[in-house]
Design a protein around this motif. Structure first.
Motif, PDB file in Angstrom:
ATOM      1  N   UNK A  70       0.840  -1.206   0.000  1.00 57.31           N
ATOM      2  CA  UNK A  70       0.000   0.000   0.000  1.00 57.31           C
ATOM      3  C   UNK A  70       0.868   1.246   0.000  1.00 57.31           C
ATOM      4  N   UNK A  71       1.898   1.297   0.828  1.00 55.14           N
ATOM      5  CA  UNK A  71       2.792   2.447   0.881  1.00 55.14           C
ATOM      6  C   UNK A  71       3.491   2.676  -0.459  1.00 55.14           C
ATOM      7  N   UNK A  72       3.955   1.588  -1.060  1.00 49.87           N
ATOM      8  CA  UNK A  72       4.679   1.702  -2.328  1.00 49.87           C
ATOM      9  C   UNK A  72       3.778   2.242  -3.441  1.00 49.87           C
ATOM     10  N   UNK A  88      -9.145  -5.504  -0.352  1.00 47.23           N
ATOM     11  CA  UNK A  88      -9.827  -6.449   0.543  1.00 47.23           C
ATOM     12  C   UNK A  88      -8.888  -7.059   1.581  1.00 47.23           C
ATOM     13  N   UNK A  89      -7.661  -7.388   1.159  1.00 48.58           N
ATOM     14  CA  UNK A  89      -6.694  -7.991   2.083  1.00 48.58           C
ATOM     15  C   UNK A  89      -6.249  -6.988   3.133  1.00 48.58           C
ATOM     16  N   UNK A  90      -6.017  -5.748   2.720  1.00 47.61           N
ATOM     17  CA  UNK A  90      -5.579  -4.720   3.663  1.00 47.61           C
ATOM     18  C   UNK A  90      -6.664  -4.447   4.704  1.00 47.61           C
ATOM     19  N   UNK A  91      -7.912  -4.340   4.272  1.00 46.39           N
ATOM     20  CA  UNK A  91      -9.015  -4.110   5.198  1.00 46.39           C
ATOM     21  C   UNK A  91      -9.184  -5.296   6.151  1.00 46.39           C
ATOM     22  N   UNK A 171     -11.008   0.298   8.623  1.00 52.83           N
ATOM     23  CA  UNK A 171     -11.893  -0.818   8.924  1.00 52.83           C
ATOM     24  C   UNK A 171     -12.380  -0.715  10.353  1.00 52.83           C
ATOM     25  N   UNK A 172     -13.563  -1.227  10.625  1.00 51.29           N
ATOM     26  CA  UNK A 172     -14.043  -1.304  11.997  1.00 51.29           C
ATOM     27  C   UNK A 172     -13.447  -2.515  12.694  1.00 51.29           C
ATOM     28  N   UNK A 173     -13.366  -2.439  14.015  1.00 55.41           N
ATOM     29  CA  UNK A 173     -12.779  -3.561  14.750  1.00 55.41           C
ATOM     30  C   UNK A 173     -13.225  -3.548  16.210  1.00 55.41           C
ATOM     31  N   UNK A 174     -13.426  -4.747  16.770  1.00 54.42           N
ATOM     32  CA  UNK A 174     -13.649  -4.906  18.199  1.00 54.42           C
ATOM     33  C   UNK A 174     -12.311  -5.249  18.842  1.00 54.42           C
ATOM     34  N   UNK A 175     -11.902  -4.460  19.809  1.00 50.88           N
ATOM     35  CA  UNK A 175     -10.615  -4.655  20.469  1.00 50.88           C
ATOM     36  C   UNK A 175     -10.836  -5.094  21.908  1.00 50.88           C
ATOM     37  N   UNK A 176     -10.015  -6.032  22.360  1.00 48.39           N
ATOM     38  CA  UNK A 176     -10.034  -6.452  23.750  1.00 48.39           C
ATOM     39  C   UNK A 176      -9.114  -5.525  24.535  1.00 48.39           C
TER      40      UNK A 176
END
Length: 300
Positions: A70-72, A88-91, A171-176
């Protein structure tokens, strides 16, 4: 999906200019290695003496982790291609990669964290501070509101739909909170702000200019917290770039107005001022203003 069907429209098939080497933001130097500044760092830097190195060197592009690809690919025309097979893979990585380090991001007015993954990728975590449907009271000043994590996600997708591609993937995420922040953080200031609420939930509040106090603590249920994970751009020491504040930024003052609200000739002055006096930078800025308007973003 509807998004795939939308991208088949002719407007989404207009070719972008050919990307030359000088148009790229970040180019991997075959002689370069990367590492974290320190255990409490929040970004990667160049280093030839670090113990933990990101093995790029002369390795093939196909072996790079997704975040480095992605950076490149970032250039002056777009952060990522219109039909980017990496997206899709990055998300998915942002939403599921194991978190090995969590530290508070320096600067800013409200609490945000830098999360590091096993493949050396990093993301900006913005925690949920209010429910999705909670509205800001009409008497609040625009700079007094909470930063909304779901606004980051919506902005990314709206930016794609408008074909700007200038907002990093989110992306959304649930974090512990216990396992993915408290137990692994090396940030001593952040670590001191954890506590168990009377309801038995794990909470923390960090250090920042606004809303970093026990009264505005971020609490899990009992330790699960929703938030947004945004891909970071390359560190400025590796990808040098300049930034300009918007000429139409708000005053952030309860009574003082900005110059553009008082000067009827302000627009003409901006058009005659570098870097807005040539090229398409001013048009790009107007594009982002349209994006802000559609999102209801009043802070710029």
């Amino acid at each position: 999906s509807k998004l795939v069907a939308l991208f088949e429209h002719p407007l989404y098939n207009i070719p972008v200019p050919e990307v030359m080497e000088k148009d790229k933001l970040f180019v991997v130097n075959p002689m370069e290695k990367f590492s974290l500044r320190s255990s409490g760092s929040d970004e990667w830097v160049s280093s030839s003496k670090a113990e933990t190195l990101l093995p790029t060197g002369k390795t093939a592009y196909d072996t790079y982790p997704t975040w480095l690809k992605f950076h490149v690919g970032i250039n002056r025309f777009e952060l990522y291609p219109r039909q980017d097979p990496l997206m899709p893979t990055l998300l998915q990585d942002l939403a599921t990669q194991r978190i090995v380090s969590s530290v508070q991001k320096s600067g800013g007015t409200q609490l945000k964290l830098i999360m590091t993954f096993p493949n050396y990728g990093q993301a900006l975590f913005k925690p949920m501070k209010q429910t999705r449907d909670q509205e800001t009271p009409i008497d609040f000043f625009y700079f007094s509101d909470f930063e909304r994590h779901n606004a980051e996600i919506a902005a990314f997708h709206l930016d794609r739909i408008l074909d700007f591609r200038r907002i990093p993937p989110v992306s959304g995420r649930l974090v512990n909170i216990t396992k993915e922040i408290r137990d692994i953080t090396t940030d001593k200031k952040l670590a001191k702000t954890f506590f168990i609420s009377p309801a038995g939930n794990v909470c923390f509040y960090g250090e920042c200019s606004y809303y970093c106090s026990t009264e505005h603590a971020l609490c899990g249920k009992p330790d699960r917290l929703e938030g947004s994970m945004a891909a970071l751009l390359p560190d400025k020491t590796l990808a040098k770039r300049r930034s300009w504040r918007s000429p139409w930024r708000r005053s952030y003052h309860k009574s003082k107005k900005a110059e553009w609200e008082l000067n009827p000739n302000y627009c003409a002055q901006v058009r005659a001022t570098p870097p807005y006096d040539r090229g398409h930078r001013l048009l790009d800025l107007i594009d982002m203003t349209v994006l802000d308007f559609l999102m209801g973003e009043p802070r710029r």
